[in-house]
Design a protein around this motif. Structure first.
Motif, PDB file in Angstrom:
ATOM      1  N   VAL A 189       0.833  -1.193   0.018  1.00 46.20           N
ATOM      2  CA  VAL A 189       0.088   0.042   0.167  1.00 46.20           C
ATOM      3  C   VAL A 189       0.937   1.314   0.080  1.00 46.20           C
ATOM      4  O   VAL A 189       0.724   2.274  -0.854  1.00 46.20           O
ATOM      5  N   ALA A 190       1.885   1.268   0.844  1.00 47.67           N
ATOM      6  CA  ALA A 190       2.867   2.465   0.947  1.00 47.67           C
ATOM      7  C   ALA A 190       3.642   2.453  -0.229  1.00 47.67           C
ATOM      8  O   ALA A 190       3.638   3.794  -0.974  1.00 47.67           O
ATOM      9  N   ASN A 191       4.225   1.464  -0.782  1.00 47.76           N
ATOM     10  CA  ASN A 191       4.772   1.567  -2.127  1.00 47.76           C
ATOM     11  C   ASN A 191       3.998   1.975  -3.347  1.00 47.76           C
ATOM     12  O   ASN A 191       4.239   2.927  -4.053  1.00 47.76           O
ATOM     13  N   MET A 192       2.734   1.507  -3.381  1.00 54.11           N
ATOM     14  CA  MET A 192       1.804   1.891  -4.455  1.00 54.11           C
ATOM     15  C   MET A 192       1.496   3.441  -4.455  1.00 54.11           C
ATOM     16  O   MET A 192       1.282   4.256  -5.399  1.00 54.11           O
ATOM     17  N   GLY A 193       1.430   3.956  -3.088  1.00 51.93           N
ATOM     18  CA  GLY A 193       1.023   5.395  -2.778  1.00 51.93           C
ATOM     19  C   GLY A 193       2.568   6.330  -3.453  1.00 51.93           C
ATOM     20  O   GLY A 193       2.233   7.045  -4.106  1.00 51.93           O
ATOM     21  N   ALA A 194       3.618   5.588  -3.023  1.00 57.86           N
ATOM     22  CA  ALA A 194       4.961   6.300  -3.707  1.00 57.86           C
ATOM     23  C   ALA A 194       4.814   6.325  -5.208  1.00 57.86           C
ATOM     24  O   ALA A 194       5.180   7.346  -5.769  1.00 57.86           O
ATOM     25  N   LEU A 195       4.325   5.307  -5.745  1.00 60.48           N
ATOM     26  CA  LEU A 195       4.186   5.169  -7.284  1.00 60.48           C
ATOM     27  C   LEU A 195       3.291   6.206  -7.835  1.00 60.48           C
ATOM     28  O   LEU A 195       3.545   6.976  -8.815  1.00 60.48           O
ATOM     29  N   SER A 196       2.071   6.201  -7.114  1.00 58.26           N
ATOM     30  CA  SER A 196       1.028   7.314  -7.695  1.00 58.26           C
ATOM     31  C   SER A 196       1.679   8.627  -7.422  1.00 58.26           C
ATOM     32  O   SER A 196       1.320   9.493  -8.142  1.00 58.26           O
TER      33      SER A 196
END
Ligand code: HEC
Length: 154
Positions: free
Chosen positions: A44-51
């Motif tokens: 979830v945190a990594n996907m946030g960084a990618l967004s």
């Protein structure tokens, strides 16, 4: 000194919040279940960084996203091992029995997730913004699709 006391109090508060968040999570007794639940939570945190990288104005934002994207792609490659058959009935798992009963269906969800995240990593490494956005959307769809079929509610 007053600053120190204040900071110490702040630290205690932060620890309290962290402990509370920790307790919300039902703990399993199996390291593979911990690895998949912990890995999924960190997704979830990594996907946030990618967004954030997708909409960041900096010229190198996409290239720098290769680091979190590579972590997601590696986690995707590990999924078959993390859902080993002996973890089916471990207390605390939210994986539905379908993970093991429909192993073909689950395998194709994993394959789609692996393809999407490999594309994401490759797009970041080559600084291809259009491919990055496309792969990010494909990755999000893969999360949703797998959860709908293979993860218990709530
Ligand atoms: C191939 C299937 C699959 C894919 C793809 C997938 N998940 Fe999951 N996810 C699951 C299953 C099954 C569980 C339940 C794991 C368990 O409790 O044993 C889960 C659990 C979770 C959890 C809860 C973890 C916990 O602490 O209990 C989160 C958060 C999550 N996934 C986020 C994501 C995100 C974000 C993505 C995409 C970037 C994603 N997942 C991709 C199958 C998948």
């Amino acid at each position: 000194m007053r600053n120190f006391v204040f900071l110490a109090a702040l630290g205690t508060f932060a620890l309290g919040v962290a402990a509370q968040a920790h307790e919300d999570h039902q703990h399993s007794t199996n390291p593979l279940v911990d690895a998949r639940q912990g890995g999924m939570t960190m997704l979830v945190a990594n996907m946030g960084a990618l967004s954030r990288a997708e909409s960041a104005p900096e010229a190198d934002a996409i290239t720098r996203a290769a680091f979190p994207a590579s972590g997601i792609a590696a986690f995707a490659r590990s999924l078959p091992a993390l859902f080993a058959a002996e973890t089916k009935d471990v207390p605390g798992t939210r994986s539905l029995p379908a993970v093991w009963e429909d192993s073909e269906g689950f395998g194709s969800q994993i394959a789609e997730f692996q393809a999407a995240t490999a594309g994401l990593e490759a797009a970041a490494r080559t600084n291809d913004k259009a491919a990055f956005s496309e792969s990010l959307a494909r990755t999000k769809a893969a999360c949703q699709s797998c959860h709908t079929a293979f993860r218990a509610e709530g």
